[in-house]
Motif scaffolding. Structure first.
Motif, PDB file in Angstrom:
ATOM      1  N   SER A 430       0.843  -1.202   0.000  1.00 47.61           N
ATOM      2  CA  SER A 430       0.000   0.000   0.000  1.00 47.61           C
ATOM      3  C   SER A 430       0.875   1.248   0.000  1.00 47.61           C
ATOM      4  N   SER A 434      -2.915   4.988  -2.046  1.00 53.30           N
ATOM      5  CA  SER A 434      -3.893   3.889  -2.007  1.00 53.30           C
ATOM      6  C   SER A 434      -4.588   3.767  -0.657  1.00 53.30           C
ATOM      7  N   GLU A 475      -3.042  -4.433  -7.983  1.00 54.19           N
ATOM      8  CA  GLU A 475      -3.062  -3.218  -7.155  1.00 54.19           C
ATOM      9  C   GLU A 475      -3.938  -3.459  -5.936  1.00 54.19           C
TER      10      GLU A 475
END
Length: 706
Positions: A430, A434, A475
């Motif tokens: 992360s 994000s 992601e």
């Protein structure tokens, strides 16, 4: 001599000297015989002697007198004890000693031995030689004196004999001179061999040869694969053409590059080629080296492996429902020497593999972190090593994908490590963009995949957010599930705005059957029962502890029961339908972690900061632990985490020095239902649920009465 010569006439020549001596003796004997009376000629020993019989002697017959009584003489000491017992540590009992020493010492004397070649030895040897020579000299002088007397006697004989004896005078004088010279001249000591009983003499004896035994074992043959290929002319030609095309492409790329980029590219290419060659060389022996290393460790820690597999504490039969923990392996690594163990987790697929998170709980001493994966097959070195810039505070391993490990960092980031790609960097991480946490992440937990079959996990942090993370197209996408707020702490700010005090989450756990239900523990000591569906309010609130909640855990069998521990020294067991705890245990020190046993609904373990491990079994003792055992030194180390192995009867315990200790539970700590006559043993979740329900009903009855 003189009386015998006087009897003989003077005119006759005298006989030889020896004859005259014998004749004198015979004459003396005849005189004695002539003087004896009648009956006195016989010797005294020939005469019969009368036997004197004692008055108390037994009168025995001839048969009794001829009877023989045999006595066997043995070398055994009659005073030697025959009942000596010694304690046998091998068998754990007192055993009678069969061999007793029968030697009786009557006299001992300590003596001194001097080597012959030493100075003192030579001196003593020389003194002995001188003493022997002087003794010989005295004997020779005595002989000379005797010869002189004989010469004087012979001079008194007639002159006829004197004429003959004069010829012997020079011989006597010569012998006297020789004796004087021998006495005057010191003789050199002759070395003669002294018989010394203490001299070493080599002795040999024939012994039995140990019987030789051949042991053979049948093994599976190594797998073989047959590979064959044909190399034709056109295949060789195609391979050369492909290589030429690659070279042309690289030349075109180098022309377009700047001089600086060319240098950088050359350096990178050299590094890549060197790395590839090294990796190729290492990968060829990696598997073999790992197997050999495990074999060496298995030989080194063979006694520990034998204890792990076979040892059962026989003393449990004599203890009153109490048990012990047997220390097995100790896992440590030099790189994680000054880092505390902040998380432990067993691999769901491989029962010998577990992950250890290293970091620091001290706010002022924050540094790097490490993720290590150890195997019980190799306790000397970890199987995987990952390092991070921030300390790792929690971790969890995926059930369906056991090679994926999610970790939470002190700086608020979460990351996913892939064991199939053992690189130092995580596969997914992360970032501030994000939606990472702003405070340390205290716990992470994998969840079931979402509707699109994307990997999903939850995290809780001190910033009050419980976040759901989803892996979408390589992601991490975050979604805030709930924000913790302290109830009754709203204040009005400017222009009538309501400001809520954020609750700091420290631990959470998800229900085994009800997918949306989960519990959250906070630094304020409260436990919130939450739902994934409702993000604005809690389903229930428990005033659990007076200090921060360190761990919350649902019972693996009973769907209503959960457990919590705190730094206020207490462990509490709850029924989530009741707001008051069912059981409260004070452990006299801050409790770092608790864990339910996978084999029983009533067994759990807790670790405290005073270095002790506590094991409880509610079905045996509802009031106190059946095992309180210190695992580490009280003053130096503090225990931080504990975990049960899902299959084997062992636990692992971590401390704040970076060490992980493996302990085996004794039989009293893992009692299973006993067999009844004519009935089969009932096992399974239903039996464990009924066992815990029975205890809870007793507590409920007491509470309703009060």
């Amino acid at each position: 001599m003189l009386p015998a010569s006087s009897k003989m006439p003077h005119k006759q020549p005298p006989p030889p000297r020896k004859q005259s001596i014998s004749m004198g003796r015979g004459a003396r004997k005849r005189d004695e015989d002539s003087g004896t009376e009648v009956g006195e000629g016989t010797d005294e020993w020939v005469q019969s002697k009368a036997t004197v019989k004692p008055p108390d002697q037994l009168d025995l017959t001839d048969a009794e007198l001829k009877e023989e009584f045999t006595r066997i003489l043995t070398a055994n000491n009659p005073h030697a004890p025959q009942n000596i017992v010694r304690y046998s540590f091998k068998e754990g009992t007192y055993k009678l000693i069969g061999f007793v020493d029968q030697l009786a010492v009557h006299f001992t004397q300590v003596g001194n031995l001097i080597p012959k070649d030493s100075d003192e030895g030579r001196r003593q040897h020389y003194r002995d030689e001188l003493a022997a020579i002087s003794h010989q000299g005295s004997q020779e002088s005595a002989k000379v004196v005797i010869s002189e007397t004989e010469i004087l006697e012979e001079e008194e004989e007639p002159k006829e004999v004197e004429a003959g004896s004069q010829t012997d005078v020079p011989i006597v004088e010569a012998s006297e001179k020789m004796a004087e010279e021998e006495l005057m001249t010191p003789k050199q000591p002759k070395e003669r061999k002294l018989t010394n009983k203490f001299n070493f003499s080599e002795r040999a004896s024939q012994t039995f040869n140990n019987p030789l035994r051949d042991r053979e074992c049948q093994m599976e043959p190594p797998p073989r694969t047959n590979f064959s290929a044909t190399a034709n002319q056109w295949e060789i030609y195609d391979a050369y053409m492909e290589e030429l095309e690659k070279q042309e492409k690289t030349k075109e790329k180098e022309k377009t590059k700047t001089p600086v980029a060319k240098k950088m590219g050359k350096m990178a290419m050299r590094k890549m080629t060197s790395m590839e060659s090294q990796s190729d060389d290492i990968t060829k022996v990696t598997q073999a080296a790992k197997i050999v290393e495990r074999m060496v460790n298995q030989n080194t820690y063979d006694d520990v492996a034998q204890d792990f597999k076979y040892y059962e504490d026989a003393a449990d039969e004599y203890r009153d429902q109490e048990g012990t923990l047997l220390p097995l392996w100790k896992f440590q690594n030099d790189k994680a020497k000054r880092l505390a163990v902040t998380a432990l987790c067993w691999n769901p697929k491989y029962n010998d593999l577990f992950a250890v998170g290293h970091g620091s709980y001290d706010f002022m001493k924050q540094s790097r972190g490490m993720l290590l994966l150890y195997s019980m097959k190799n306790p000397s070195f970890p199987e995987y090593i990952f390092s991070s810039e921030s300390g790792i505070m929690c971790l969890d391993m995926h059930v369906d994908h056991p090679y994926l490990v999610v970790v939470g960092h002190y700086d608020g980031n979460v990351a996913i490590y892939n064991l199939k790609k053992p690189h130092s960097q995580p596969s997914f991480r992360s970032s501030a963009k994000s939606g990472k946490h702003t405070d340390p992440v205290w716990q992470v937990r994998w969840q079931k995949d979402d509707m699109d079959h994307n990997l999903n996990f939850f995290s809780v942090s001190s910033d009050g957010r419980i976040v759901s993370w989803t892996l979408v197209k390589s992601e991490l996408v975050h979604t805030d599930v709930i924000k913790l707020k302290v109830e009754g702490s709203t204040t009005e700010g400017l222009e009538g705005l309501q400001i809520h005090t954020v609750g700091c989450g420290t631990a959470f756990d998800f229900h085994r059957e009800i997918d949306y239900l989960f519990l959250v523990g906070t630094e304020e000591g409260k436990i919130y029962k939450c739902s994934k569906s409702y993000s604005s309010q809690f389903l229930d609130t428990y005033d659990a502890h007076n200090m921060a909640v360190d761990a919350v855990s649902w019972n693996p069998y009973h769907t209503k029961v959960f457990m919590s521990c705190s730094s206020d020294w207490t462990v509490k067991i709850w029924d989530h339908t009741i707001k008051t705890p069912m059981f409260i245990y004070d452990l006299n020190s801050a409790v770092g972690d608790v864990a339910w046993a996978p084999y029983s609904s009533t067994v759990f373990a807790a670790v405290t900061t005073n270095g002790k491990t506590h094991v409880f079994d509610l079905s045996i003792n509802k009031y106190e632990a059946i095992c309180n055992q210190p695992v580490v030194a009280k003053k130096k180390n503090k225990l931080t985490h504990v975990q049960f192995n899902p299959i084997h009867p062992i636990i692992i315990v971590g401390d704040d020095r970076g060490h992980v200790t493996c302990l085996k539970l004794s039989p009293n700590l893992r009692k299973m239902p006993k067999e009844k006559k004519g009935q089969e043993v009932q096992k399974g979740p239903a039996v464990e649920i009924a066992k815990l329900d029975k205890l809870l009903n007793l507590v409920r009855e007491v509470k309703t009465k009060t």
